[in-house]
Write an enzyme that holds these catalytic residues in place. Structure first.
Site, PDB file in Angstrom:
ATOM      1  CE1 TYR A 117      -0.969   7.883 -19.597  1.00 14.61           C
ATOM      2  CE2 TYR A 117      -0.029   6.870 -17.783  1.00 14.61           C
ATOM      3  CZ  TYR A 117       0.064   7.510 -18.928  1.00 14.61           C
ATOM      4  OH  TYR A 117       1.217   7.433 -19.740  1.00 14.61           O
ATOM      5  NE  ARG A 152       0.688  12.072   1.938  1.00 15.34           N
ATOM      6  CZ  ARG A 152       1.677  11.243   2.247  1.00 15.34           C
ATOM      7  NH1 ARG A 152       1.837  10.861   3.316  1.00 15.34           N
ATOM      8  NH2 ARG A 152       2.839  11.299   1.346  1.00 15.34           N
ATOM      9  CG  HIS A 195       2.885   5.535   2.791  1.00 16.81           C
ATOM     10  ND1 HIS A 195       2.798   6.778   3.673  1.00 16.81           N
ATOM     11  CD2 HIS A 195       3.918   5.738   2.172  1.00 16.81           C
ATOM     12  CE1 HIS A 195       3.793   7.522   3.157  1.00 16.81           C
ATOM     13  NE2 HIS A 195       4.663   6.713   2.084  1.00 16.81           N
ATOM     14  CE  LYS A 245      -0.704   4.691 -21.252  1.00 15.07           C
ATOM     15  NZ  LYS A 245       0.293   5.123 -21.793  1.00 15.07           N
ATOM     16  CD  GLU A 296       8.975   2.273 -22.577  1.00 13.66           C
ATOM     17  OE1 GLU A 296       7.909   1.927 -23.601  1.00 13.66           O
ATOM     18  OE2 GLU A 296       8.745   2.074 -21.384  1.00 13.66           O
ATOM     19  CG  LEU A 301       3.159   1.057 -21.718  1.00 18.27           C
ATOM     20  CD1 LEU A 301       2.512   0.516 -20.385  1.00 18.27           C
ATOM     21  CD2 LEU A 301       2.690   2.495 -22.135  1.00 18.27           C
TER      22      LEU A 301
END
Length: 290
Positions: A35, A103, A105, A149, A181, A205
């Site tokens: 995102y 579903r 993996h 992210k 961070e 990040l």
């Protein structure tokens, strides 16, 4: 592989076609996606190119292939603001998942990524920017690929919640006493006129505002060293501040209940706040009446 038709949802049994969300969505079942949160000032994006570049770095890192080019995606995001007639301060949340599939993996084949973005109003937190914020320290228990992210934010969420429960704005994360961070921001320490921050490794990040700060310090001739500092060094810091798209350049004035120097934002932090406002073409000056 198809599902049986009856689904249990919110203590009710309903037909699977009545669900308001895709139940077999990899973002929901695996956190299999990434995102971005992009700041908007007066209807204009700030650091849009940097965010798009980072989004593509993240998708590449987890092997999601977008059908849109960077330029095509940029045009779509600009049109999103136009269609919503956005003229105020806000933020755009954008998410990309591997897609919807039974579903398993293992990555599904021939599945289109799910991509969406929306706009929310978001006023600047002027009081905090002027006066600074309180934070706590918290052990960093995240994975080793924090440069992605990723949607897998539960450790960040737990740290941020603990900060809130202590009446604080953020949580400073550390591994064996060395600061990485914050739960949702990069962090910086100022000592003797020099800024220190964790190197841009896989353990943090690479913030878009952090990239802008690197430009600012070069223009202002402020020494900037990518070197991790410790919890002990925080107690001797001249200044502390954090940065993110929603926090801008935010002064930290108290850590774990102890003041940073006199408990007021420092001179270097103020210079970077002014540089940020200039770069983002922001009219309101946070230093006024500080």
């Amino acid at each position: 592989m198809s599902l049986f038709p009856v689904i249990l949802s919110q203590a009710k049994f309903i037909h699977r076609d009545s669900l308001k969300f895709p139940i077999e969505e990899r973002a929901l079942q695996f956190g299999d996606g990434i995102y971005e949160v992009i700041r908007v000032y007066k209807g204009n994006y700030y650091l849009l190119d940097e965010h798009i570049d980072r989004l593509y770095r993240s998708t590449e890192a987890i092997k999601i292939k977008l059908s849109q080019s960077k330029e095509e995606l940029k045009k779509l995001l600009l049109e999103l603001l136009e269609r919503n007639n956005v003229t105020e301060d806000g933020k755009v949340y954008m998410q990309v998942s591997r897609g919807s599939a039974p579903r398993d993996h293992v990555f599904p084949t021939d599945v289109e990524p799910n991509v969406y973005a929306y706009v929310q109003p978001l006023a600047r937190n002027l009081e905090a920017l002027r006066n600074g914020v309180q934070v706590i320290t918290h052990r960093d228990i995240r994975w080793e690929n924090c440069f992605i992210k990723s949607l897998n934010l539960l450790p960040n969420v737990m740290a941020k919640q603990e900060a809130k429960e202590h009446g604080c704005y953020e949580a400073i994360l550390h591994r064996n006493g060395r600061v990485t961070e914050c739960s949702a921001a990069n962090i910086y320490l100022v000592k003797n006129g020099t800024i220190y921050t964790h190197p841009a490794t896989n353990n943090i990040l690479h913030g878009c505002v952090r990239m802008a700060i690197e430009r600012f310090v070069d223009e202002l001739s402020i020494p900037f060293i990518e070197e991790a500092f410790t919890l002990e060094e925080i107690t001797e810091a001249d200044e502390l501040f954090l940065s993110s798209s929603t926090s801008e350049v935010m002064p930290i004035v108290q850590v774990d209940g102890k003041l940073v120097q006199d408990g007021k934002p420092g001179e270097i932090t103020r210079k970077l706040q002014a540089a940020y406002e200039k770069d983002a073409n922001i009219i309101e000056n946070i230093i006024a009446n500080a």
